[in-house]
Scaffold this motif. Structure first.
Motif, mmCIF file in Angstrom:
data_model
loop_
_atom_site.group_PDB
_atom_site.id
_atom_site.type_symbol
_atom_site.label_atom_id
_atom_site.label_comp_id
_atom_site.label_asym_id
_atom_site.label_seq_id
_atom_site.Cartn_x
_atom_site.Cartn_y
_atom_site.Cartn_z
ATOM 1 N N TRP A 192 0.870 -1.138 -0.036
ATOM 2 C CA TRP A 192 -0.012 0.104 -0.128
ATOM 3 C C TRP A 192 0.898 1.309 -0.182
ATOM 4 O O TRP A 192 2.077 1.346 0.616
ATOM 5 N N ALA B 296 -1.445 6.989 -3.341
ATOM 6 C CA ALA B 296 -1.335 6.424 -4.548
ATOM 7 C C ALA B 296 -1.884 4.939 -4.805
ATOM 8 O O ALA B 296 -2.166 4.409 -3.910
ATOM 9 N N PRO B 297 -2.038 4.571 -5.901
ATOM 10 C CA PRO B 297 -2.706 3.252 -6.045
ATOM 11 C C PRO B 297 -1.772 2.128 -5.397
ATOM 12 O O PRO B 297 -0.427 2.451 -5.451
ATOM 13 N N ARG B 298 -2.327 0.980 -4.786
ATOM 14 C CA ARG B 298 -1.818 0.025 -4.155
ATOM 15 C C ARG B 298 -1.037 -0.677 -5.432
ATOM 16 O O ARG B 298 -1.261 -0.643 -6.795
ATOM 17 N N GLY B 299 -0.094 -1.057 -5.488
ATOM 18 C CA GLY B 299 0.999 -1.553 -6.625
ATOM 19 C C GLY B 299 1.979 -2.644 -5.853
ATOM 20 O O GLY B 299 2.349 -2.922 -4.971
#
Lengths: 107, 454, 396
Positions: A77, A81-84
């Motif tokens: 996480w 910002a997006p999870r990635g």
């Protein structure tokens, strides 16, 4: 020859070539971590702790697997910002990384 | 003007783009990572002081040649690094770059999407410290890191010996456990020698180097599982004489050769064919890489072949593309050279075999799908020829095996073996999990569309 | 060619066919069901899993409420889980017109026995604080539920078989003939014929040609509802959140993934049975999700798909006896609303066949309503369907 298992290491990855780029300050689960430009989130995090996340169903520790952006096992996480993927995301100054759902996720 | 989109900047994609640009084509080259090179010529991250000569030895010349060639190519193409192609639809590639979605129309599409490790699930394979074999190399090449100090390289793959030697060069204590018996390797030698004697000699050289350095190396082993709690601490295995052993370690590099990343090709409309020797599916293409309807495939994503075959197949696919657009091309001796290189790979597939019988017989408690945490027993429980799951996609619908973030890349092969064996169809062509977009997770935040709802 | 005899033949192993087989077999009828592929593999098995009562066509509510009672007992009755979860349904109003619509509906559905609660903006956001500012009120229906649609048909088919139904997968019907005396002969591609006194046409998006063979033309067309799913998240949502106009709806599965759908439905190729989600459509749904639940912006979509569903221009199914052919019954083109009523459709068909009638009102769904040509209200349907479908499938 049966060898006695040793304790798991506190860090997973072992650096054998220096990163010479500028220092990058990030925060991993609230702890300040200093990395270098060019490092991936995965190598920055696994350089200081031994896992990246807990599996959503089993709660197992996971530390990534394919290390080339395909297996999606190194999922972390980020704040704002997006999870990635940790393995394909380069570190950025001020980045906040979480190995657990971050506090304040839900309104 | 004709726009040609090439996906993947490894040896196949770059060779194709280079040839197309030389013939005056307008080329967009899309790469998911920041730098070109694919897996084989993966470059160190910016600022990483990694001695590539020490890592690659005799191969460093190829590495330099590739990157020098790319430096010349780069200003002549529309270069799109850090760009994910998540879908192909209606003559466009759907991309995400800089956090935003975009559609790129194309007139011809050449996919050079490479390969990833094929994995046979085994007890403990989800433990931290267990990594895919190709990944162990990748993190050394671009991050300058080893996955551990005492590393067991296991499974069966020509890369086992190469990766172990590379790790040893950087001070790791390595052990190699290869599941294919020596006999299978010896009987593959005449075929290998006939098709590519130089590569065969290189492979034997790697094994000899490990032997000389006194690194433990065992062939024909049976891997029983990876042990540890919270992290891998050992590999349990049985040697060729049936003696059970445990090798202590702090990391494992594991793989059974490579499998094509064929999802995009399938979504773009390619048929898939079952490769009986390797027991996986690959895009159906002619000898030059044509799939029809303006779609071409090259490199390991088309057929597992290694770096040299990738480069040759990239050039051939580019030539086929030009020929289909009415340009005159000379294929010369390239098709025969590619055929010879792929014959060599057939030999390798026999010398480093996929342990399908062992996978089919996997114990019920072992995790097959690491994304959704589904076990072999859960897969078997839903299989039935009537009113149960009668093929692997129905099995997926009933169990969620293959529904997770990786979209079945790492469980699909094992799930197909288990399904076929349980339904008594192990000798028929295997089923496969159908590819679905997005090819990789797609951030919701990337949807920046004008929509007047509500 | 061998021959199989049954009281009732059913063509189609979607939810309608499986539920009908189950109810008939339970009541002792000899049933043979023929499915071209696998049971529940088409739209019955890939839909959103919504057992929604509120917002339905009002005169379908007796059928829907009967179905909900059957759903409430189904898992205990068949001894299998279909992930039935009675966690309610929220119709979220995002325009003043939506508020008026749900307020009217709350009054109108009460006489049928459906109680829903109208919540103002403050109460809606108190209960579901992750909802975005665009939500200005809601209608809360606690009796609504969800199931995992992938599990329903195989479970019902197995239960039917335990009661003696003969369910045959991977059998295509090549012809249907009617012998003197009215019995049906169903010819298959698997070397047998099925002789039966009653025949149920439950072939879903592929049912209209069979109806036409018996002189009952209907303006059915196929379309696909787009679905997608996120990666798993910690638990945050129990009910379904459903924008009043269907522009977006979502729910969280037991595993934590968020399942997302939304109008308009997209063109599909029923001939090839291959479906593709247009990327622009997926992108629009993602953007709408971020509007109605902004915190989900940080999540990723991991899969998307659609199915092939049958529709009619008045958005009501064909359901009831044939008007031309005694012994033939139709149940198809459920217009995207078939899952919830499925069990009751099966029960009613069993009554029509075994008792010669039913107490549940179904007259609005009779096939002969299409005898006089019906003009499609494109303006009304344009929120529900991609215009390409309307222009191609529906003459003005």
């Amino acid at each position: 020859m049966a060898a006695a298992p040793s304790d798991p290491p506190r860090q997973r990855l072992l650096r054998v070539a220096a990163c010479t780029g500028p220092e990058v300050a990030l925060v991993v689960d609230g702890q300040a971590v200093t990395a270098r430009e060019g490092e991936s989130v995965l190598s920055a995090v696994l350089g200081v702790v031994d896992h990246l996340r807990l599996h959503e169903v089993s709660g197992e520790l996971r530390a990534g697997f394919c290390l080339m952006g395909a297996c999606q096992d190194c999922w972390v996480w980020f704040a704002d910002a997006p999870r990635g993927r940790a393995c394909t995301t380069p570190v950025r100054e001020g980045m906040q990384v979480f190995t657990r759902p971050p506090p304040g996720l839900l309104p | 003007m004709t726009r040609i989109v090439v996906v993947g900047a490894g040896p196949a994609g770059v060779a194709a783009a280079t040839l197309l640009v030389e013939r005056g084509a307008d080329v967009t080259l899309i790469e998911e990572r920041a730098q070109p090179g694919g897996q084989v010529w993966r470059a160190p991250a910016p600022g990483l002081a990694l001695d590539m000569d020490r890592l690659l030895r005799g191969d460093s010349e190829g590495f330099r040649r590739f990157h020098a060639g790319f430096a010349v190519l780069r200003p002549r193409i529309d270069w799109r690094p850090e760009t994910l192609v998540w879908n192909v639809h209606g003559g466009t590639v759907q991309i995400v770059a800089g956090g935003a979605q975009q559609a790129l129309p194309y007139d011809a599409l050449l996919l050079a999407t490479g390969a990833t490790d094929r994995i046979a699930p085994i007890p403990g394979w989800t433990l931290p410290g267990v990594f895919a074999l190709g990944g162990a190399q990748a993190v050394l090449k671009d991050q300058g890191c080893l996955i551990g100090r005492e590393v067991v390289f296991c499974g069966s793959s020509p890369l086992l010996f190469l990766a172990a030697v590379q790790y040893a060069r950087f001070g790791a204590a390595v052990t190699v456990l290869d599941t294919t018996p020596l006999g299978a390797k010896i009987s593959a030698v005449p075929g290998l020698a006939a098709s590519a004697p130089r590569q065969l000699a290189k492979g034997i050289g790697l094994m000899a180097a490990l032997r000389r350095q006194g690194r433990p190396m065992h062939l024909g082993v049976t891997l029983l599982g990876f042990e540890g709690s919270g992290g891998v601490t050992g590999v349990r295995w049985r040697d060729a004489r049936g003696v059970e052993r445990v090798t202590a370690c702090d990391a494992v590099a594991y793989g059974h050769g490579l499998r094509p990343e064929s999802q995009l090709a399938e979504i773009a409309g390619a048929s898939l064919r079952f490769d009986r020797l390797r027991r996986f599916h690959a895009p159906e293409a002619d000898a030059l890489g044509r799939c029809g309807n303006g779609l071409y495939v090259a490199g390991d994503g088309a057929a597992i072949g290694g770096a040299e075959a990738a480069e040759v197949s990239g050039r051939l696919a580019a030539m086929a593309l030009l020929a289909d657009r009415g340009e005159s091309v000379e294929f010369g001796a390239l098709p025969e050279r590619l055929a010879r290189l792929r014959r060599f790979q057939d030999g390798l597939a026999r010398a480093f075999a996929w342990p399908h019988a062992q996978v089919a017989a996997l114990a019920d408690g072992v995790t097959v799908c690491r994304c959704e945490q589904i076990t072999a027993g859960e897969v078997r429980a839903v299989l039935a020829p009537q009113l149960g799951a009668a093929e692997v996609n129905r099995m997926k619908a009933a169990t969620r095996c293959g529904m997770g973030r990786c979209q079945g890349r790492y469980c699909g092969h094992a799930a197909a073996e288990i399904t076929a064996a349980a339904l008594g169809r192990a000798d028929a062509p295997l089923d496969r999990l159908r590819a679905q977009p997005p090819v990789k997770p797609l951030p919701i935040a990337s949807a920046l569309v004008e929509d007047d709802w509500p | 060619m061998s021959s199989v005899t049954a009281d009732v033949g059913i063509i189609g192993g979607g939810l309608t066919g499986c539920a009908t087989a189950y109810h008939l077999a339970r009541r002792g009828a000899r049933v043979v069901l023929l499915e071209r592929g696998f049971v529940g593999a088409q739209s019955s098995g890939v839909n959103f899993g919504n057992l929604r009562l509120q917002g339905r066509y009002l005169r379908q509510l007796p059928l829907a409420l009967r179905a909900q009672r059957l759903w409430e007992e189904l898992e205990a009755e068949i001894g299998e889980s279909v992930e039935f979860s009675q966690t309610g349904h929220v119709l979220a109003a995002v325009t003043p017109a939506h508020v008026a619509e749900i307020e009217t509906h709350a009054v109108d559905c009460k006489p049928y026995g459906l109680d829903v609660e109208i919540l103002d903006r403050r109460e809606t956001l108190r209960r579901w604080p992750f909802l975005g500012e665009i939500v200005i009120g809601s209608s809360w229906s606690p009796r609504d539920a969800t199931v995992n649609s992938r599990l329903v048909c195989p479970a019902l088919a197995r239960a039917a078989r335990r009661h003696g139904a003969d369910i045959r997968e991977q059998v295509s019907v090549t012809a249907v003939e009617q012998a003197a005396g009215g019995a049906f002969r169903v010819v298959t591609d698997q070397g047998f014929v099925l002789d039966c006194g009653h025949l149920v046409n439950a072939a879903g998006a592929w049912a209209a040609p069979l109806a036409a063979q018996f002189g009952e033309e209907v303006p059915a067309f196929a379309a696909g509802p787009v679905q997608m799913v996120t990666e798993p998240l910690p638990r945050f949502l129990d009910p379904v959140i459903h924008a009043v106009d269907g522009g977006i709806l979502f729910r969280q599965t037991a595993r934590g993934n968020v399942l997302i759908a939304g109008h308009p439905r997209v063109p599909v190729d029923a001939e090839s049975r291959r479906t593709r989600v247009p990327p622009q459509k997926a992108t629009i749904n993602m953007a709408r999700l971020a509007k109605i639940a902004p915190f989900l912006r940080t999540q990723n979509i991991i899969r998307m798909w659609t199915g092939i569903e049958g529709y009619l221009p008045d958005m009501l199914p064909v359901f009831g006896p044939s008007r031309t052919t005694p012994g033939l019954l139709h149940a198809f083109a459920f217009c995207g609303h078939g899952l919830q009523i499925g069990p009751a459709v099966g029960a009613v068909l069993a009554e029509l066949i075994l008792d010669g009638g039913t107490q549940t009102p179904i007259g609005d769904f009779a096939i002969d309503r299409f005898r006089t040509p019906m003009a499609a209200d494109k303006a009304k349907l344009k929120h529900e369907f991609d215009m390409e479908i309307l222009d191609r499938k529906m003459p003005n």
